[in-house]
Scaffold this motif. Structure first.
Motif, PDB file in Angstrom:
ATOM      1  N   ASP A   9      42.258  29.916  45.780  1.00  0.00           N
ATOM      2  CA  ASP A   9      40.913  30.435  46.095  1.00  0.00           C
ATOM      3  C   ASP A   9      40.732  31.774  45.378  1.00  0.00           C
ATOM      4  OD1 ASP A   9      42.787  31.654  47.764  1.00  0.00           O
ATOM      5  OD2 ASP A   9      41.522  31.669  49.537  1.00  0.00           O
ATOM      6  N   SER A  10      41.640  32.701  45.637  1.00  0.00           N
ATOM      7  CA  SER A  10      41.590  34.012  44.982  1.00  0.00           C
ATOM      8  C   SER A  10      43.018  34.556  44.943  1.00  0.00           C
ATOM      9  CB  SER A  10      40.682  34.944  45.805  1.00  0.00           C
ATOM     10  OG  SER A  10      41.103  36.277  45.717  1.00  0.00           O
ATOM     11  N   THR A  11      43.420  35.069  43.808  1.00  0.00           N
ATOM     12  CA  THR A  11      44.792  35.613  43.717  1.00  0.00           C
ATOM     13  C   THR A  11      44.955  36.795  44.689  1.00  0.00           C
ATOM     14  OG1 THR A  11      44.139  36.973  41.836  1.00  0.00           O
ATOM     15  CG2 THR A  11      45.217  34.862  41.338  1.00  0.00           C
ATOM     16  N   ASN A  12      43.847  37.525  44.960  1.00  0.00           N
ATOM     17  CA  ASN A  12      43.936  38.626  45.937  1.00  0.00           C
ATOM     18  C   ASN A  12      44.194  38.072  47.339  1.00  0.00           C
ATOM     19  OD1 ASN A  12      43.287  40.495  43.893  1.00  0.00           O
ATOM     20  ND2 ASN A  12      42.077  41.722  45.289  1.00  0.00           N
ATOM     21  N   LYS A  28      29.347  46.019  27.009  1.00  0.00           N
ATOM     22  CA  LYS A  28      29.535  44.792  27.793  1.00  0.00           C
ATOM     23  C   LYS A  28      30.850  44.840  28.574  1.00  0.00           C
ATOM     24  CE  LYS A  28      26.643  41.950  24.994  1.00  0.00           C
ATOM     25  NZ  LYS A  28      25.957  40.746  25.393  1.00  0.00           N
ATOM     26  N   LYS A  29      30.827  44.192  29.744  1.00  0.00           N
ATOM     27  CA  LYS A  29      32.020  44.251  30.610  1.00  0.00           C
ATOM     28  C   LYS A  29      33.036  43.188  30.184  1.00  0.00           C
ATOM     29  CE  LYS A  29      33.149  44.096  35.546  1.00  0.00           C
ATOM     30  NZ  LYS A  29      32.693  44.520  36.854  1.00  0.00           N
ATOM     31  N   ILE A  30      34.271  43.633  29.973  1.00  0.00           N
ATOM     32  CA  ILE A  30      35.336  42.723  29.546  1.00  0.00           C
ATOM     33  C   ILE A  30      36.345  42.519  30.678  1.00  0.00           C
ATOM     34  CG2 ILE A  30      36.852  44.499  28.497  1.00  0.00           C
ATOM     35  CD1 ILE A  30      37.219  42.411  26.150  1.00  0.00           C
ATOM     36  N   GLY A  83      36.862  33.277  43.442  1.00  0.00           N
ATOM     37  CA  GLY A  83      37.211  34.571  42.861  1.00  0.00           C
ATOM     38  C   GLY A  83      36.249  35.629  43.376  1.00  0.00           C
ATOM     39  N   ARG A  84      36.794  36.746  43.787  1.00  0.00           N
ATOM     40  CA  ARG A  84      35.956  37.786  44.382  1.00  0.00           C
ATOM     41  C   ARG A  84      35.838  39.004  43.480  1.00  0.00           C
ATOM     42  NH1 ARG A  84      38.086  40.078  48.541  1.00  0.00           N
ATOM     43  NH2 ARG A  84      40.165  39.175  48.516  1.00  0.00           N
ATOM     44  N   GLY A  85      34.616  39.538  43.375  1.00  0.00           N
ATOM     45  CA  GLY A  85      34.387  40.754  42.603  1.00  0.00           C
ATOM     46  C   GLY A  85      34.074  41.910  43.535  1.00  0.00           C
ATOM     47  N   GLN A  86      33.725  43.041  42.956  1.00  0.00           N
ATOM     48  CA  GLN A  86      33.344  44.191  43.772  1.00  0.00           C
ATOM     49  C   GLN A  86      31.985  43.925  44.409  1.00  0.00           C
ATOM     50  OE1 GLN A  86      33.457  47.527  41.118  1.00  0.00           O
ATOM     51  NE2 GLN A  86      35.524  46.997  40.500  1.00  0.00           N
ATOM     52  N   ARG A  87      31.674  44.710  45.414  1.00  0.00           N
ATOM     53  CA  ARG A  87      30.386  44.633  46.115  1.00  0.00           C
ATOM     54  C   ARG A  87      30.066  43.197  46.552  1.00  0.00           C
ATOM     55  NH1 ARG A  87      26.925  49.379  43.703  1.00  0.00           N
ATOM     56  NH2 ARG A  87      28.375  50.277  42.240  1.00  0.00           N
ATOM     57  N   GLU A 101      43.088  29.219  37.533  1.00  0.00           N
ATOM     58  CA  GLU A 101      41.729  29.018  38.026  1.00  0.00           C
ATOM     59  C   GLU A 101      41.585  29.604  39.424  1.00  0.00           C
ATOM     60  OE1 GLU A 101      40.803  24.859  37.912  1.00  0.00           O
ATOM     61  OE2 GLU A 101      38.927  25.155  38.997  1.00  0.00           O
ATOM     62  N   GLN A 102      40.371  30.084  39.765  1.00  0.00           N
ATOM     63  CA  GLN A 102      40.093  30.529  41.134  1.00  0.00           C
ATOM     64  C   GLN A 102      38.859  29.778  41.620  1.00  0.00           C
ATOM     65  OE1 GLN A 102      41.439  35.086  41.719  1.00  0.00           O
ATOM     66  NE2 GLN A 102      39.613  34.864  40.471  1.00  0.00           N
ATOM     67  N   THR A 103      38.917  29.287  42.854  1.00  0.00           N
ATOM     68  CA  THR A 103      37.750  28.584  43.388  1.00  0.00           C
ATOM     69  C   THR A 103      36.843  29.532  44.164  1.00  0.00           C
ATOM     70  OG1 THR A 103      39.097  28.006  45.291  1.00  0.00           O
ATOM     71  CG2 THR A 103      38.906  26.347  43.553  1.00  0.00           C
ATOM     72  N   VAL A 163      30.654  37.317  43.359  1.00  0.00           N
ATOM     73  CA  VAL A 163      31.592  36.263  42.976  1.00  0.00           C
ATOM     74  C   VAL A 163      32.142  36.627  41.595  1.00  0.00           C
ATOM     75  CG1 VAL A 163      31.700  33.820  42.313  1.00  0.00           C
ATOM     76  CG2 VAL A 163      30.324  34.537  44.281  1.00  0.00           C
ATOM     77  N   TRP A 164      33.441  36.376  41.359  1.00  0.00           N
ATOM     78  CA  TRP A 164      33.990  36.606  40.004  1.00  0.00           C
ATOM     79  C   TRP A 164      34.157  35.246  39.344  1.00  0.00           C
ATOM     80  CZ3 TRP A 164      34.275  40.638  36.912  1.00  0.00           C
ATOM     81  CH2 TRP A 164      35.038  40.538  35.749  1.00  0.00           C
ATOM     82  N   GLU A 165      33.298  34.990  38.347  1.00  0.00           N
ATOM     83  CA  GLU A 165      33.307  33.680  37.699  1.00  0.00           C
ATOM     84  C   GLU A 165      34.244  33.701  36.501  1.00  0.00           C
ATOM     85  OE1 GLU A 165      30.678  31.173  38.183  1.00  0.00           O
ATOM     86  OE2 GLU A 165      29.083  32.295  39.194  1.00  0.00           O
TER      87      GLU A 165
HETATM   88  C1  BTN Z   1      34.634  43.276  39.626  1.00  0.00           C
HETATM   89  O1  BTN Z   1      33.663  42.866  40.279  1.00  0.00           O
HETATM   90  O2  BTN Z   1      34.481  43.946  38.622  1.00  0.00           O
HETATM   91  C2  BTN Z   1      36.027  42.975  40.085  1.00  0.00           C
HETATM   92  C3  BTN Z   1      36.495  41.635  39.621  1.00  0.00           C
HETATM   93  C4  BTN Z   1      37.919  41.345  40.022  1.00  0.00           C
HETATM   94  C5  BTN Z   1      38.293  39.914  39.728  1.00  0.00           C
HETATM   95  C6  BTN Z   1      39.751  39.643  39.917  1.00  0.00           C
HETATM   96  S1  BTN Z   1      40.216  38.067  39.307  1.00  0.00           S
HETATM   97  C7  BTN Z   1      41.771  38.189  40.057  1.00  0.00           C
HETATM   98  C8  BTN Z   1      41.555  38.848  41.413  1.00  0.00           C
HETATM   99  N1  BTN Z   1      41.247  37.853  42.410  1.00  0.00           N
HETATM  100  C9  BTN Z   1      40.004  37.949  42.872  1.00  0.00           C
HETATM  101  O3  BTN Z   1      39.480  37.191  43.722  1.00  0.00           O
HETATM  102  N2  BTN Z   1      39.382  38.982  42.276  1.00  0.00           N
HETATM  103  C10 BTN Z   1      40.261  39.672  41.361  1.00  0.00           C
END
Ligand code: BTN
Length: 243
Positions: free
Chosen positions: A14-17, A110-112, A43-47, A39-41, A50-52
């Motif tokens: 789901d998420s490595t975190n 651009k965000k990398i 993935g979570r980002g800040q705020r 792969e993450q099903t 979703v982290w695609e």
């Molecule tokens: C952001 O929003 O800039 C943070 C993104 C972080 C994504 C990474 S991918 C590996 C780890 N697992 C997650 O669910 N999120 C972080």
């Protein structure tokens, strides 16, 4: 401290975190354990974003840190160290990036790469930290126009494992510096900060202001000089207008 001393390699999670948090809760990890997934099903980002990431295209990993008697005052230094290690990793692959405060990594507007730090603290000490990293490597099509990857910047495909190895090496280079000379980490971070010491436009409370980034403090706040007066901002209080 040794980043990547134990590595969980997963096809899908789901998420490595989240995986890292479960390992910490069940005491099944060491200081420096890394989790890498193709792969993450979820993935979570800040705020709460979703982290695609396309499957098997990018670096999706989390590191677990279990510091021994380290004060919470060092929390931002871990964040800065991770940003520096990510810049160095990108440099190795011939991508010149900058840190957009607090910890986004940008190339040519651009965000990398993004990071998601999740900490457990208690009694003024850091009990555990999860450093989650999403670094775009070979993906070339993004839903978000504002995203880029190493491949888009260099036209070259890289093995994710190679990028991961370079990142582990960079982290292991910076880790002892963090514990022995934390101010060096801060100085280097400031040098690599996008728009450092440059007048630029920001949005604060819905209004556009012009200010110049002067520093960051031990709470991770941003110090900006506006009309000769210095003001501190938390992450959610200020928006960059330039990418
Ligand atoms: C952001 O929003 O800039 C943070 C993104 C972080 C994504 C990474 S991918 C590996 C780890 N697992 C997650 O669910 N999120 C972080």
């Amino acid at each position: 401290m040794f980043f990547g001393n134990e590595i969980f390699r997963l096809d899908r999670v789901d998420s490595t975190n989240n995986f890292a948090a479960n390992l910490i809760n069940s005491q099944l990890c060491q200081n420096g354990t890394a989790i890498l997934s193709e792969e993450q099903t979820d993935g979570r980002g800040q705020r709460d974003q979703v982290w695609e990431s396309e499957s098997n295209s990018n670096l999706l990993c989390s590191y677990i840190l279990l510091p021994d008697n380290v004060s919470v005052e060092l929390l931002p230094y871990y964040n800065w160290m991770l940003s520096l290690a990510l810049l160095e990793t990108l440099q190795f692959f011939n991508v010149a990036a900058k840190i957009k405060w607090p910890n986004d990594i940008f190339v040519n507007g651009k965000k990398i790469c993004g990071v998601l730090l999740e900490n457990q603290i208690g009694d003024g000490l850091i009990k555990s930290m999860i450093l989650g990293v999403g670094l775009n490597v070979n993906q070339i099509l993004f839903k978000n126009d504002n995203a880029t990857s190493i491949k888009l910047q260099t036209q070259i495909d890289y093995e994710i494992e190679e990028v991961f190895k370079v990142l582990n090496e960079a982290l292991n280079k910076w880790a002892p510096i963090l514990l022995n000379y934390p101010e060096v980490i801060k100085e280097e971070y400031l040098k690599s900060l996008y728009l450092f010491n440059i007048n630029a436009k920001y949005k604060v409370d819905g209004r556009v202001i012009i200010g110049s980034i002067k520093s960051v403090n031990h709470l991770g706040q941003l110090l900006i000089s506006i009309d000769g007066k210095e003001k501190l901002f938390n992450h959610k209080e200020i928006e960059f207008i330039h990418a």
